[in-house]
Design an enzyme around this catalytic site. Structure first.
Site, PDB file in Angstrom:
ATOM      1  N   SER A 108     -12.338  29.016 -11.891  1.00 55.19           N
ATOM      2  CA  SER A 108     -13.599  28.455 -11.482  1.00 55.19           C
ATOM      3  C   SER A 108     -14.713  29.523 -11.369  1.00 55.19           C
ATOM      4  O   SER A 108     -14.357  30.590 -11.256  1.00 55.19           O
ATOM      5  CB  SER A 108     -13.314  28.017  -9.981  1.00 55.19           C
ATOM      6  OG  SER A 108     -14.419  27.869  -9.298  1.00 55.19           O
ATOM      7  N   TYR A 137     -10.284  30.680  -1.887  1.00 53.59           N
ATOM      8  CA  TYR A 137     -10.208  29.671  -2.956  1.00 53.59           C
ATOM      9  C   TYR A 137     -10.391  30.993  -4.167  1.00 53.59           C
ATOM     10  O   TYR A 137      -9.756  30.959  -5.085  1.00 53.59           O
ATOM     11  CB  TYR A 137     -11.020  28.590  -3.084  1.00 53.59           C
ATOM     12  CG  TYR A 137     -10.883  27.814  -4.334  1.00 53.59           C
ATOM     13  CD1 TYR A 137      -9.751  27.264  -4.721  1.00 53.59           C
ATOM     14  CD2 TYR A 137     -12.088  27.892  -5.365  1.00 53.59           C
ATOM     15  CE1 TYR A 137      -9.755  26.289  -5.909  1.00 53.59           C
ATOM     16  CE2 TYR A 137     -12.000  27.083  -6.551  1.00 53.59           C
ATOM     17  CZ  TYR A 137     -10.630  26.567  -6.476  1.00 53.59           C
ATOM     18  OH  TYR A 137     -10.553  25.777  -7.982  1.00 53.59           O
ATOM     19  N   LYS A 141      -7.965  32.524  -7.364  1.00 52.25           N
ATOM     20  CA  LYS A 141      -8.282  32.030  -8.608  1.00 52.25           C
ATOM     21  C   LYS A 141      -8.400  33.449  -9.377  1.00 52.25           C
ATOM     22  O   LYS A 141      -7.930  33.709 -10.518  1.00 52.25           O
ATOM     23  CB  LYS A 141      -9.740  31.277  -8.917  1.00 52.25           C
ATOM     24  CG  LYS A 141      -9.604  29.890  -8.561  1.00 52.25           C
ATOM     25  CD  LYS A 141      -8.521  29.340  -9.341  1.00 52.25           C
ATOM     26  CE  LYS A 141      -8.397  27.715  -9.226  1.00 52.25           C
ATOM     27  NZ  LYS A 141      -7.387  27.096 -10.056  1.00 52.25           N
ATOM     28  N   HIS A 180     -16.840  17.576  -4.168  1.00 54.83           N
ATOM     29  CA  HIS A 180     -18.212  18.357  -4.440  1.00 54.83           C
ATOM     30  C   HIS A 180     -19.536  17.838  -4.482  1.00 54.83           C
ATOM     31  O   HIS A 180     -19.593  16.754  -4.318  1.00 54.83           O
ATOM     32  CB  HIS A 180     -17.656  19.063  -5.895  1.00 54.83           C
ATOM     33  CG  HIS A 180     -16.834  20.029  -6.055  1.00 54.83           C
ATOM     34  ND1 HIS A 180     -15.401  19.659  -6.293  1.00 54.83           N
ATOM     35  CD2 HIS A 180     -16.717  21.133  -5.812  1.00 54.83           C
ATOM     36  CE1 HIS A 180     -14.404  20.527  -6.483  1.00 54.83           C
ATOM     37  NE2 HIS A 180     -15.320  21.676  -5.886  1.00 54.83           N
TER      38      HIS A 180
END
Length: 308
Positions: A108, A137, A141, A180
């Site tokens: 991401s 998060y 990632k 989102h």
């Protein structure tokens, strides 16, 4: 990739995974392996390793992840870091244990520092503090990227990481508590139109700039890279163009046909001020996004489940 290669796509019911499955099928690949969460718990290391040892896919696309918008990332911080760490670790280590050579990890763009120079190049990773609202998060990632790199360096694997920008399209999440920005705006505008409201509320100031990529374009890039046998460093995937949240909200209004006005709720967080990816590295390999934002938003709205 050979057309009869066995390809395991994780998260195939989600927006990204389902798009990759569509792209693979459209490209003539028919030996696609998928499992639901009930059939294979990716948080279970033993189950994942046993599955990979048994089925021995030639390629793996890691599209499974726990994802959400600013609110979900900020509230469910432990869930986001824990579950994403387990998913990627189990799959990457399990792939190695099963002697699977080719794997693609989808990260991401939130992995990059909050106040990155723009556009964001891949080598800006780990050069500054992260955006606090989604730090857990992002850290998960980043760990996935480093896992892939480490298995490549230590064991000679070809585990590739791609960093998509903000995604939208079919099978998106329209739950306003976890979605989102773009799907949330679509649903809010649609509901405001149905209710006959004169306004709809947009979080933040409307000033942050964001880049948006139609998910089928991402899937096309992922399959393209596997077909090109790409085995280099991490790659950004995006359009190379961004808009303000205010401009995005206006495009959504036009798409939905809502004729009221936008009200910005400045008590809500803006998140990162700007997030535009430098996509030059991918462009040099011969790939470019094809879907215009206005066209993609129309496609997303037409397929949105709340319209059923």
């Amino acid at each position: 990739m050979k057309k009869n290669a066995k390809i395991f796509v994780t998260g195939h019911r989600g927006m990204v995974g389902s798009a990759i499955v569509r792209q693979l099928r459209d490209s003539g690949y028919d030996n696609i392996l998928t499992k639901t969460r009930a059939e294979l718990d990716l948080l279970d290391q033993r189950a994942v390793e046993d599955f990979l040892l048994k089925h021995k896919p030639d390629y793996i696309f890691i599209a499974a992840a726990k994802v959400g918008g600013i609110h979900a990332n900020n509230v469910y911080r432990a869930d986001f870091i824990y579950q994403n760490l387990l998913i990627e670790a189990n799959l990457i280590h399990g792939a190695h244990r099963a002697d699977i050579q080719r794997l693609m990890f989808l990260g991401s763009s939130c992995i990059y520092p909050r106040d990155c120079p723009q556009p964001i190049r891949e080598d800006y990773l780990l050069t500054g503090p992260l955006e606090p609202t989604n730090e857990p998060y992002a850290i998960a990632k980043i760990a996935g990227i480093k896992l892939a790199e480490s298995y490549n360096q230590q064991y000679g694997r070809q585990y590739v990481s791609v960093m998509p920008t903000n995604l939208y399209g079919p099978n998106d999440n329209y739950d306003l508590s976890t979605s989102h920005v773009l799907p949330a705006l679509l649903r809010k505008a649609h509901q405001a139109k149905l209710n006959g409201d004169q306004e709809y509320v947009v979080w933040g100031s409307g000033l942050p700039r964001r880049e948006f990529l139609y998910v089928d374009d991402l899937a096309d890039a992922c399959v393209f890279l596997m077909e090109q046998d790409y085995a280099g460093p991490l790659l950004n995937v995006g359009t190379g163009e961004d808009v303000t949240i205010k401009e995005l909200a206006e495009i959504v209004m036009q798409t939905v046909g809502f004729e009221g006005r936008i009200v910005f709720d400045s008590s809500k967080p803006d998140g990162t001020p700007r997030k535009l990816l430098d996509v030059g590295r991918l462009a040099n390999l011969g790939w470019k996004a094809r879907t215009r934002l206005q066209d993609g938003i129309r496609l997303a709205y037409d397929s949105a489940p709340f319209r059923a």
